[in-house]
Design an enzyme around this catalytic site. Structure first.
Site, PDB file in Angstrom:
ATOM      1  N   SER A  55      -9.200   1.669   2.875  1.00  0.00           N
ATOM      2  CA  SER A  55      -8.884   2.640   2.081  1.00  0.00           C
ATOM      3  C   SER A  55      -7.765   1.327   0.612  1.00  0.00           C
ATOM      4  CB  SER A  55      -7.953   3.905   3.037  1.00  0.00           C
ATOM      5  OG  SER A  55      -6.559   3.047   3.956  1.00  0.00           O
ATOM      6  N   SER A  78     -10.185  -0.820   6.937  1.00  0.00           N
ATOM      7  CA  SER A  78      -9.169  -0.462   5.505  1.00  0.00           C
ATOM      8  C   SER A  78      -8.563  -1.290   5.408  1.00  0.00           C
ATOM      9  CB  SER A  78      -8.117   0.527   5.860  1.00  0.00           C
ATOM     10  OG  SER A  78      -8.957   2.226   6.095  1.00  0.00           O
ATOM     11  N   LYS A 100       0.850  -0.926  -0.006  1.00  0.00           N
ATOM     12  CA  LYS A 100       0.074  -0.173  -0.162  1.00  0.00           C
ATOM     13  C   LYS A 100       1.028   1.422  -0.085  1.00  0.00           C
ATOM     14  CE  LYS A 100      -3.907   1.909   2.796  1.00  0.00           C
ATOM     15  NZ  LYS A 100      -5.159   2.224   4.272  1.00  0.00           N
TER      16      LYS A 100
END
Lengths: 469, 96
Positions: A149, A173, A74
């Site tokens: 996210s 997330s 990420k």
């Protein structure tokens, strides 16, 4: 498409594939599926070089335990010498001076990092629509969101662009996008994985964790990255149980609780409710104890979460001022306007909204009524959760009230978007481990996720439970 | 909680952010709506409850205080939007 390291290992051993070929296959898939917008950058040359080196180590029998695993990071996990942006314009051009502890640990076990993955800006969002680089599309239905996210982290695995990814979870997330993409996503106990090198959103909630196709790969990665880190004073101080050893106890009947309000809450889609109930019935038929319990604080979970995380974010994001690194506005005339304009032009709308909200709850006159109040309710949530775990081993709920929604469907109403987190924020408020596992599909064929939460520090027990279900 | 222009301006200044009129209108609406929701916290009785501040039980994680350099100067300056060989450069802020 490979869906486990075990499959890859088998083919590597039989000579069906070699590591350079495997990496090439992933690079080709990334190229083919570029339109999903999962990757912000691909480390093509470097991944190929590492594949050649690790291939030799495999031949010599000295490869690490993640040899053959190709992973994505990420875009809020730093990697020395590589760009990182938290999907924000404010970090344009920024290159990390050091690697996150988890990156060091993954590389030491011969994982190959193939690129960095799109996410909501500073991990603030539940749909990946808050990225400065555009939304990530769900590979199952490209008109729908990836979840967020960690949207790129989920879709990269879902679409076979890497085997596993590392995301971060502040309020769901990792779990919610894993749920929207039909994958396993694990949020460890707070402090069980070092936050050193994770770009901070809300420091008392943030945790790094993996997204994968199966539980065994999650365990292997957790075994690699979890544990104490001298660079993170909030990381766990004592030794933690191994994720790879099966527990000695032979107890196979477990006590599950489900919070009945999670199935009665307005907005829970019928298929989500039905599949969750089906799962509970199956547990009963296997001889486990399953009880409905009530948790009267469910309705204040999201308010606690947004009060405290925005407060922490407003403080954490003060460092982005156009001074030492990142974007600096060219429209400014003096020091004050350089800071204000750099921040105003660099941050996206949701980040600014949360900084403003956080500034409000921390401001003089409102601190006690909002911030301090939320911290008190946080303690109540933690205590009541611990009470439940005196009588039960695990708590079950849907991961999210809905399956993947349409891109644009909720983006004009922040409050509706915040409610996507209603079941996941509990684990971050209480600091406990939680996993989302695939649990059937809705009538559109979209995956549904089931969340299982465990007591503080029972991470290995939780993952072992999934192995045995 | 009703958020007015004055509050938005004050918060924006504290947060070092700037907004145009349209953005201010949107923020007023969003913050009012979110804060009204957050105020449901008042329904919870927290009499005698201590705020939860630290998530770990460990206090004062200590280590040896050893001198060392974690980031060399050249590296620290590498990402600066404006710099010379030794310093970060910022716009002039002392009036003559």
């Amino acid at each position: 498409m490979y869906t486990s390291l075990a499959q890859i290992r088998t083919d590597l051993e039989s000579g069906e594939i070699n590591l350079p070929k495997l990496v090439n296959n992933y690079l080709e898939t990334i190229q083919e599926k570029q339109h999903l917008n999962a990757f912000l950058e691909v480390y093509e040359i470097e991944a190929k070089e590492r594949a050649a080196i690790i291939e030799k180590k495999i031949e010599a029998g000295v490869a690490g335990k993640l040899a053959g695993m190709v992973i994505g990071l990420k875009d809020n996990i730093v990697y020395k010498g590589h760009k990182v942006s938290a999907s924000s314009k404010i970090l344009a051009g920024f290159e990390s001076l050091y690697s996150a502890t988890i990156v060091e640990r993954l590389l030491a076990e011969d994982a190959i990092i193939i690129g960095r993955l799109n996410c909501d800006e500073f991990a603030m969002g539940a749909s990946n629509e808050n990225s400065a680089f555009g939304p990530v599309k769900n590979a199952l239905d490209e008109s729908r969101v990836s979840g967020g996210s960690s949207g790129g982290a989920a879709v990269s695995v879902q679409a076979g662009m890497c085997l596993l990814s590392l995301g971060s979870d502040t309020g769901g997330s990792i779990r919610q996008p894993a749920s929207f993409c039909g994958l396993y996503g694990f949020k460890p106990t707070y402090g069980y994985v070092s936050r050193y090198g994770l770009i901070a959103y809300a420091s008392s909630f943030d945790i790094i964790g993996p997204i994968a196709h199966n539980i065994e790969d999650l365990k292997l990665v957790m075994e690699t990255i979890a544990g104490s880190d001298e660079n993170d004073a909030t990381s766990v101080q004592q030794a933690i149980p191994s994720f790879l050893q099966l527990p000695k106890e032979t107890e196979s009947k477990r006590k599950f609780a489900y919070i009945k309000e999670t199935l009665e809450t307005e907005g829970v889609e019928p298929a989500v409710k039905a599949e969750t109930e089906k799962f509970l019935k199956e547990l009963i038929s296997k001889g486990h104890q399953v009880d409905a319990i009530s948790f009267d604080l469910l309705s204040v979970m999201v308010p606690v979460y947004y009060t405290l995380t925005t407060a922490e974010a407003s403080s954490n994001l003060a460092r982005f001022a156009g001074m030492h690194y990142g974007f600096r506005s060219q429209n400014a005339v003096d020091l004050e306007s350089t800071i204000k304009k750099s921040r105003s032009e660099g941050f996206g709308p949701e980040v600014k909204r949360r900084i403003m909200l956080g500034t409000f709850v921390l401001s003089s006159g409102y601190y006690d009524a909002y911030y301090s109040k939320a911290q008190k309710v946080r303690r109540l949530v933690k205590n009541k959760t611990e009470e439940i775990f005196k009588n039960y081993d695990f708590i079950i709920s849907p991961t999210s009230p809905t399956t993947a929604f349409k891109i644009g469907e909720k983006s004009d109403n922040p409050l509706a978007m915040y409610l996507a987190d209603i079941f996941t924020v509990h684990a971050n408020i209480a600091g406990i481990p939680a996993i989302s596992i695939p649990n059937g599909h809705d009538t559109n064929g979209l995956p549904i996720g089931l969340q299982i939460m465990a007591p503080l520090g029972k991470d290995a027990a939780l993952l072992n439970l999934i192995s045995t279900l | 909680m009703d958020i007015n222009n004055e509050t938005i301006d004050k918060l924006a200044d504290l947060a070092k952010l700037e907004f145009n009129d349209q953005e201010k209108e949107n923020l007023k609406k969003d913050l009012s709506r979110i804060l009204s929701y957050i105020e449901t916290l008042n329904q919870v009785d927290t009499e005698g409850v201590e705020p939860l501040i630290f998530m770990n039980e460990s206090v004062n994680v200590l280590r040896e205080d050893l001198p060392g350099q974690t980031i060399p100067k050249a590296d620290a300056l590498k990402n600066a939007p404006s710099k010379d060989s030794d310093y970060f450069k910022v716009p002039k802020f002392i009036e003559k």
